[in-house]
Scaffold this active site. Structure first.
Site, PDB file in Angstrom:
ATOM      1  N   ASN A 115       0.818  -1.222   0.000  1.00  0.00           N
ATOM      2  CA  ASN A 115       0.000   0.000   0.000  1.00  0.00           C
ATOM      3  C   ASN A 115       0.849   1.267   0.000  1.00  0.00           C
ATOM      4  O   ASN A 115       0.365   2.336   0.348  1.00  0.00           O
ATOM      5  CB  ASN A 115      -0.996  -0.015   1.174  1.00  0.00           C
ATOM      6  CG  ASN A 115      -0.313  -0.230   2.508  1.00  0.00           C
ATOM      7  OD1 ASN A 115       0.897  -0.049   2.621  1.00  0.00           O
ATOM      8  ND2 ASN A 115      -1.073  -0.607   3.519  1.00  0.00           N
ATOM      9  N   GLN A 126      -5.276   3.363  18.451  1.00  0.00           N
ATOM     10  CA  GLN A 126      -6.328   3.265  17.446  1.00  0.00           C
ATOM     11  C   GLN A 126      -7.309   2.171  17.841  1.00  0.00           C
ATOM     12  O   GLN A 126      -6.839   1.083  18.198  1.00  0.00           O
ATOM     13  CB  GLN A 126      -5.722   2.966  16.065  1.00  0.00           C
ATOM     14  CG  GLN A 126      -4.946   4.162  15.550  1.00  0.00           C
ATOM     15  CD  GLN A 126      -4.439   4.005  14.126  1.00  0.00           C
ATOM     16  OE1 GLN A 126      -3.971   4.944  13.531  1.00  0.00           O
ATOM     17  NE2 GLN A 126      -4.530   2.819  13.555  1.00  0.00           N
ATOM     18  N   ARG A 131       3.268   7.244  11.461  1.00  0.00           N
ATOM     19  CA  ARG A 131       2.738   6.754  12.730  1.00  0.00           C
ATOM     20  C   ARG A 131       2.571   7.936  13.662  1.00  0.00           C
ATOM     21  O   ARG A 131       3.435   8.822  13.722  1.00  0.00           O
ATOM     22  CB  ARG A 131       3.659   5.710  13.376  1.00  0.00           C
ATOM     23  CG  ARG A 131       3.620   4.349  12.723  1.00  0.00           C
ATOM     24  CD  ARG A 131       2.233   3.673  12.838  1.00  0.00           C
ATOM     25  NE  ARG A 131       2.177   2.389  12.144  1.00  0.00           N
ATOM     26  CZ  ARG A 131       1.698   2.194  10.911  1.00  0.00           C
ATOM     27  NH1 ARG A 131       1.231   3.218  10.211  1.00  0.00           N
ATOM     28  NH2 ARG A 131       1.664   0.987  10.380  1.00  0.00           N
ATOM     29  N   HIS A 136      -7.552   5.979  10.127  1.00  0.00           N
ATOM     30  CA  HIS A 136      -6.408   5.321   9.471  1.00  0.00           C
ATOM     31  C   HIS A 136      -6.885   4.561   8.223  1.00  0.00           C
ATOM     32  O   HIS A 136      -7.278   3.399   8.298  1.00  0.00           O
ATOM     33  CB  HIS A 136      -5.745   4.368  10.466  1.00  0.00           C
ATOM     34  CG  HIS A 136      -4.395   3.909  10.024  1.00  0.00           C
ATOM     35  ND1 HIS A 136      -3.496   3.314  10.862  1.00  0.00           N
ATOM     36  CD2 HIS A 136      -3.773   3.971   8.823  1.00  0.00           C
ATOM     37  CE1 HIS A 136      -2.394   3.028  10.210  1.00  0.00           C
ATOM     38  NE2 HIS A 136      -2.541   3.402   8.960  1.00  0.00           N
TER      39      HIS A 136
HETATM   40  P1  NDP Z   1      10.337   1.952   3.737  1.00  0.00           P
HETATM   41  O1  NDP Z   1      10.972   0.949   4.623  1.00  0.00           O
HETATM   42  O2  NDP Z   1      10.367   1.777   2.267  1.00  0.00           O
HETATM   43  O3  NDP Z   1      10.939   3.370   4.022  1.00  0.00           O
HETATM   44  C1  NDP Z   1      11.196   3.813   5.276  1.00  0.00           C
HETATM   45  C2  NDP Z   1      12.378   4.713   5.168  1.00  0.00           C
HETATM   46  O4  NDP Z   1      12.521   5.345   6.433  1.00  0.00           O
HETATM   47  C3  NDP Z   1      13.665   3.984   4.874  1.00  0.00           C
HETATM   48  O5  NDP Z   1      14.273   4.606   3.752  1.00  0.00           O
HETATM   49  C4  NDP Z   1      14.470   4.242   6.144  1.00  0.00           C
HETATM   50  O6  NDP Z   1      15.819   4.505   5.904  1.00  0.00           O
HETATM   51  C5  NDP Z   1      13.899   5.521   6.613  1.00  0.00           C
HETATM   52  N1  NDP Z   1      14.197   5.814   8.005  1.00  0.00           N
HETATM   53  C6  NDP Z   1      14.151   4.995   9.066  1.00  0.00           C
HETATM   54  N2  NDP Z   1      14.477   5.658  10.167  1.00  0.00           N
HETATM   55  C7  NDP Z   1      14.728   6.918   9.795  1.00  0.00           C
HETATM   56  C8  NDP Z   1      15.140   8.070  10.495  1.00  0.00           C
HETATM   57  N3  NDP Z   1      15.355   8.035  11.806  1.00  0.00           N
HETATM   58  N4  NDP Z   1      15.318   9.219   9.795  1.00  0.00           N
HETATM   59  C9  NDP Z   1      15.117   9.248   8.455  1.00  0.00           C
HETATM   60  N5  NDP Z   1      14.743   8.167   7.747  1.00  0.00           N
HETATM   61  C10 NDP Z   1      14.547   7.033   8.412  1.00  0.00           C
HETATM   62  O7  NDP Z   1       8.812   2.068   4.261  1.00  0.00           O
HETATM   63  P2  NDP Z   1       7.551   2.632   3.520  1.00  0.00           P
HETATM   64  O8  NDP Z   1       7.935   3.859   2.780  1.00  0.00           O
HETATM   65  O9  NDP Z   1       6.852   1.564   2.785  1.00  0.00           O
HETATM   66  O10 NDP Z   1       6.638   2.994   4.783  1.00  0.00           O
HETATM   67  C11 NDP Z   1       7.063   3.965   5.739  1.00  0.00           C
HETATM   68  C12 NDP Z   1       6.136   3.944   6.929  1.00  0.00           C
HETATM   69  O11 NDP Z   1       4.866   4.423   6.543  1.00  0.00           O
HETATM   70  C13 NDP Z   1       5.843   2.557   7.498  1.00  0.00           C
HETATM   71  O12 NDP Z   1       6.834   2.133   8.403  1.00  0.00           O
HETATM   72  C14 NDP Z   1       4.529   2.765   8.193  1.00  0.00           C
HETATM   73  O13 NDP Z   1       4.764   3.212   9.518  1.00  0.00           O
HETATM   74  C15 NDP Z   1       3.896   3.893   7.411  1.00  0.00           C
HETATM   75  N6  NDP Z   1       2.770   3.387   6.625  1.00  0.00           N
HETATM   76  C16 NDP Z   1       1.548   3.953   6.837  1.00  0.00           C
HETATM   77  C17 NDP Z   1       0.454   3.460   6.185  1.00  0.00           C
HETATM   78  C18 NDP Z   1      -0.893   4.080   6.371  1.00  0.00           C
HETATM   79  O14 NDP Z   1      -1.886   3.465   6.016  1.00  0.00           O
HETATM   80  N7  NDP Z   1      -0.976   5.285   6.898  1.00  0.00           N
HETATM   81  C19 NDP Z   1       0.535   2.315   5.277  1.00  0.00           C
HETATM   82  C20 NDP Z   1       1.894   1.886   5.031  1.00  0.00           C
HETATM   83  C21 NDP Z   1       2.946   2.379   5.728  1.00  0.00           C
HETATM   84  P3  NDP Z   1      16.881   3.398   5.612  1.00  0.00           P
HETATM   85  O15 NDP Z   1      17.151   3.562   4.158  1.00  0.00           O
HETATM   86  O16 NDP Z   1      18.019   3.738   6.476  1.00  0.00           O
HETATM   87  O17 NDP Z   1      16.265   2.124   6.022  1.00  0.00           O
END
Ligand code: NDP
Length: 390
Positions: free
Chosen positions: A147, A314, A285, A333
């Site tokens: 998603n 939630q 989140r 959500h």
């Molecule tokens: P990804 O794993 O593709 O991307 C997450 C990115 O966050 C990675 O590039 C990671 O970096 C980076 N990251 C982690 N920690 C930090 C930090 N401290 N500072 C900066 N960057 C950081 O996940 P998605 O993009 O698929 O999803 C992201 C989040 O979105 C999910 O974890 C979830 O919480 C949320 N989400 C929400 C949904 C909703 O319905 N609202 C649905 C799906 C997801 P690195 O390259 O170092 O790993």
């Protein structure tokens, strides 16, 4: 034979749908990274139908019961003596969605003596205590990418709706009014604004790509830098941290997982460094933002708007201050649970179950915790409380 305990959100108030607004879903060949869509051996549902609510059962019942397994589906997940708590002690597998999370706390994991697998039908497994999962050798898996584009579209919608002040203008129409000045007194163009994302993973990068045609200046911060070619193509400015990036931005979108490094990141101190009148969009989140700091910043004008779809806990209680704070564009959500997304995460959940039940490896991109440690996608994007202390 396995007992699968599946926690899903309630059916629609008016009952489970018997017809839908559209007849089909567009066909998508693969995700933008090239990763393939879920590849279960089969599915027992119609893509485009409601699968994420209790009666939708993620389309799993026939598949599981025809093989002799037990499926228990409930929305009753919180409070004393919930059905989830009652069914948990002898469950082998728990399935839950971030939209209606069954919080698998350390205490619950300790009581779930048979639990081997916790599947997130979606993305984001922070409702599972990962340290406890590691300690009790519970595999945690999620349907990576299912998603991400759904959320990216929601983010773009929310950015435009806040900057242009769409929702109050729509309310004016619903109320029978026509005061143009009221409708435009907080309405701006996005063009030319500086927009930054905290994290440029699947969602963050998809947001950047979708925003580029709006002629904005794009910024990002991430622990890993994007390839130079992508930075050049999108005209990105990279910042070493969120603290470095946010003072430069008119709009900030949060697309990082919740883990000890990001929890409480947007507190009074960080928000005070943002431009007065900046917009903050958080579909990642809720706990990445300090709940009351957001309310204060909207009340005193430091933030011009806040939107997102993530709350804690939630479902949000009726009196949650984010329901009534000024200039917000919150939804429940929902961003990752469009009917399009549901078809993908139901298929991905089935794929994970097929692999696990057959004793074959689950795709590494779906793994968060495996063999008593962070694994696959989890090893890349998550950290544990222990990592944070070190
Ligand atoms: P990804 O794993 O593709 O991307 C997450 C990115 O966050 C990675 O590039 C990671 O970096 C980076 N990251 C982690 N920690 C930090 C930090 N401290 N500072 C900066 N960057 C950081 O996940 P998605 O993009 O698929 O999803 C992201 C989040 O979105 C999910 O974890 C979830 O919480 C949320 N989400 C929400 C949904 C909703 O319905 N609202 C649905 C799906 C997801 P690195 O390259 O170092 O790993």
């Amino acid at each position: 034979m396995a007992k699968v305990l599946c926690v899903l959100y309630d059916d629609p108030v008016d009952g489970f749908p018997t017809s839908y607004a559209r007849d089909d879903l567009p066909s998508i060949e693969h995700y933008p990274s090239g990763q393939s869509l879920p590849t279960p051996q089969g599915v027992d549902f119609t893509p485009g139908h409601l699968l994420g609510s209790v009666s939708g059962e993620l389309g799993l019942r026939r598949f599981l019961e025809s093989r002799g397994h037990t499926l228990v589906v409930t929305s009753d997940k919180d409070g004393e003596n919930s059905e989830f708590d009652r069914e948990l002690p002898d469950a082998d597998v728990v399935i839950s969605q971030p939209f209606w999370p069954a919080y698998l706390t350390a205490e619950r994991i300790a009581r779930a003596g048979k639990l081997k697998l916790a599947i997130t039908a979606g993305i984001g497994s922070d409702h599972v205590d990962l340290d406890a999962a590691i300690e009790h050798d519970v595999t945690v898996a999620e349907v990576t990418y299912c998603n991400s584009i759904s959320v990216a579209e929601h983010v773009v919608m929310m950015i435009l709706s806040l900057v242009r002040d769409y929702l109050p203008a729509h309310q004016t129409v619903l109320d029978g009014g026509w005061n143009i000045a009221d409708c435009v007194a907080r309405s701006y163009d996005l063009e030319g604004m500086h927009v930054g994302t905290v994290a440029a993973g699947r969602i963050g990068l998809a947001v950047l790509r979708r925003l580029q045609p709006f002629d904005v200046r794009l910024h990002y911060t991430d622990r890993h830098r994007l390839p130079q070619a992508v930075e050049r193509q999108l005209g990105l400015t990279w910042h070493a941290s969120a603290a470095d990036m946010v003072p430069a931005c008119d709009v900030v979108t949060v697309n990082a997982p919740l883990h000890p490094e990001t929890e409480g990141l947007f507190d009074d101190k960080l928000i005070a460094t943002m431009k007065r009148g900046a917009y903050l969009i958080n579909t990642a989140r809720a706990r990445i933002c300090d709940r009351d700091a957001i309310v204060r910043a909207l009340r005193d004008g430091q933030l011009a708007g806040y939107a997102g779809d993530v709350w804690f806990p939630q479902p949000a209680e009726p009196g949650h201050p984010w329901r009534t704070m000024p200039h917000h564009g919150m939804t429940p959500h929902i961003s990752g649970s469009s009917l399009s997304a549901q078809a993908r995460y139901a298929a991905g959940t089935r794929e994970i179950l097929e692999s696990w039940l057959a004793g074959t490896p689950v795709r590494p991109e779906y793994l968060i915790v495996h063999d008593g440690k962070l694994a696959g996608t989890g090893a890349h994007s998550y950290s544990t409380a222990k990592d944070h202390k070190e």
